[in-house]
Design a protein around this motif. Structure first.
Motif, PDB file in Angstrom:
ATOM      1  N   LYS A 236      -3.226  -5.511  11.636  1.00 13.18           N
ATOM      2  CA  LYS A 236      -2.466  -4.893  10.520  1.00 13.18           C
ATOM      3  C   LYS A 236      -2.060  -3.419  10.547  1.00 13.18           C
ATOM      4  N   ASN A 237      -3.047  -2.512  10.889  1.00 13.55           N
ATOM      5  CA  ASN A 237      -2.471  -1.195  11.082  1.00 13.55           C
ATOM      6  C   ASN A 237      -1.554  -0.853  12.258  1.00 13.55           C
TER       7      ASN A 237
ATOM      8  N   VAL B 216       2.135  -4.674   3.538  1.00 20.05           N
ATOM      9  CA  VAL B 216       1.310  -4.513   4.755  1.00 20.05           C
ATOM     10  C   VAL B 216       0.547  -5.648   5.341  1.00 20.05           C
ATOM     11  N   THR B 217       0.346  -6.565   4.170  1.00 22.53           N
ATOM     12  CA  THR B 217       0.004  -7.775   4.456  1.00 22.53           C
ATOM     13  C   THR B 217       0.794  -8.860   3.504  1.00 22.53           C
TER      14      THR B 217
ATOM     15  N   TRP C 298       7.170  -1.623   2.416  1.00 22.20           N
ATOM     16  CA  TRP C 298       6.990  -3.098   2.728  1.00 22.20           C
ATOM     17  C   TRP C 298       5.306  -3.668   2.675  1.00 22.20           C
TER      18      TRP C 298
ATOM     19  N   TYR D  58       0.980  -2.968  13.114  1.00 24.48           N
ATOM     20  CA  TYR D  58       2.189  -3.182  12.778  1.00 24.48           C
ATOM     21  C   TYR D  58       2.660  -2.111  11.638  1.00 24.48           C
ATOM     22  N   ARG D  59       1.808  -1.968  10.858  1.00 25.67           N
ATOM     23  CA  ARG D  59       2.167  -0.690  10.156  1.00 25.67           C
ATOM     24  C   ARG D  59       2.577   0.647  10.789  1.00 25.67           C
TER      25      ARG D  59
ATOM     26  N   GLY E 107       6.219   0.498  12.074  1.00 23.49           N
ATOM     27  CA  GLY E 107       7.564   0.952  11.169  1.00 23.49           C
ATOM     28  C   GLY E 107       7.534   2.309  10.807  1.00 23.49           C
ATOM     29  N   VAL E 108       6.131   2.718  10.834  1.00 18.09           N
ATOM     30  CA  VAL E 108       6.198   4.354  10.363  1.00 18.09           C
ATOM     31  C   VAL E 108       6.634   5.177  11.699  1.00 18.09           C
TER      32      VAL E 108
ATOM     33  N   ASP F 164       0.849  -1.185   0.167  1.00 17.53           N
ATOM     34  CA  ASP F 164      -0.240   0.057   0.068  1.00 17.53           C
ATOM     35  C   ASP F 164       0.804   1.339   0.024  1.00 17.53           C
ATOM     36  N   ASP F 165       1.010   1.856   1.115  1.00 17.31           N
ATOM     37  CA  ASP F 165       1.498   3.176   1.110  1.00 17.31           C
ATOM     38  C   ASP F 165       2.913   3.319   1.903  1.00 17.31           C
ATOM     39  N   VAL F 166       3.299   1.952   2.187  1.00 12.47           N
ATOM     40  CA  VAL F 166       4.711   2.073   2.892  1.00 12.47           C
ATOM     41  C   VAL F 166       5.732   1.012   1.805  1.00 12.47           C
TER      42      VAL F 166
END
Length: 224
Positions: free
Chosen positions: A202-203, A176-177, A174, A205-206, A209-210, A170-172
Motif C-alpha cells: 500500500k505505502n 490509498v486502498t 486518490w 504505491y502511494r 504517485g507522490v 487519506d492524504d492524497v
C-alpha cells in the motif's frame, strides 16, 4: 441487498467504507469517499449521483446532516434511498427512506455510521458498528473488515452476498486502498485475501504517485 459501514479514522483523518451486497459491483455504485472531504454510502434502490452531490456539499462547508438534508431536498425519490454520511469532524448523518427494502436498519457511532437493507435481522447493523468500534486491529482497513465480519456473524444479509468493496482515502487525492470483488461466490473471503496482498504494498504505491524517485522497484520481470 446491501450493508455498509462508513467511518473517519480518528488517528489519521482518513475516510473509509466497507460494503457488500447480493447485487454485482456494489462498491462501484454505492461507495463514495473523497480525501479531505468525507465519505458517503448511497444504497438501497441506489442513485449513485447522490454520493458526489453530498460530497460536493461537504466540500462547500456543509456538515454531514446539512449536506444530507440538502441533497434529499433535491432528490425525486427520497423514500427509496438509504444514505449515510461522515464529515471531517466525524459528524454522521443517515437516512433510511420509508421504502427501504426488507428488514432495514441503521446505527450511528463515534465517527462511524452503518446501514443495511434486506437484512437477516436488525441486529446485524449494531454488530457491524460495534465490530468496528471494538476492533483491536492495527490498521483502519482491518478494523473496517472486522466490522463486516461481525455483521456476517450476526446473520448478514437475508440472501447470498456476491460483491464487496473496501475503499480508504487519506492524504492524497486518490484512494490509498481500493479493493473490489464485483461478483463471486465468496466475495468477503476474496476481499480479505485481496487486503492481505495489498497491505504490504500500500505505502509503496502511494509513494510511486507522490515521488517515483523514492519508490521501490516494481518487482516484475524487466524492472531493474
Amino acid at each position: 441487498m446491501t450493508l455498509s459501514l462508513a467511518a473517519r479514522d480518528p488517528e489519521t483523518g482518513a475516510f473509509g467504507i466497507v460494503i457488500c451486497s447480493s447485487s454485482p459491483a456494489v462498491a462501484a455504485r454505492c461507495a463514495h469517499p473523497r480525501a479531505g472531504v468525507g465519505v458517503v454510502a448511497s444504497q438501497n434502490i441506489t442513485n449513485p449521483a447522490l454520493g458526489p452531490a453530498i460530497l460536493d456539499l461537504l466540500a462547500g462547508g456543509a456538515n454531514a446532516e446539512t449536506a444530507l438534508k440538502s441533497a434529499l431536498a433535491q432528490e425525486k425519490y427520497p423514500d427509496h434511498r438509504q444514505l449515510t454520511v461522515v464529515d471531517t469532524q466525524g459528524n454522521t448523518a443517515v437516512h433510511s427512506g420509508a421504502h427501504s427494502l426488507g428488514v432495514h436498519a441503521h446505527a450511528q457511532g463515534d465517527g462511524a455510521v452503518a446501514a443495511g437493507n434486506l437484512l437477516a435481522d436488525e441486529s446485524v447493523i449494531a454488530a457491524l458498528l460495534s465490530g468496528y468500534a471494538e476492533s483491536g486491529s492495527d490498521t483502519f482497513e482491518e478494523r473496517l473488515l472486522d466490522g463486516l465480519d461481525a455483521a456476517l456473524d450476526a446473520g448478514g444479509e437475508a440472501g447470498p452476498v456476491h460483491s464487496a468493496g473496501l475503499l480508504v482515502v487519506d492524504d492524497v487525492l486518490w484512494p490509498v486502498t481500493d479493493l473490489r470483488v464485483d461478483f463471486a461466490e465468496e466475495p468477503l473471503a476474496d476481499l480479505a485475501a485481496l487486503w492481505q496482498i495489498w497491505q504490504p504494498q500500500k505505502n509503496d504505491y502511494r509513494m510511486r504517485g507522490v515521488d517515483p524517485t523514492r519508490a521501490p522497484s516494481y518487482g516484475v520481470p524487466g524492472d531493474l
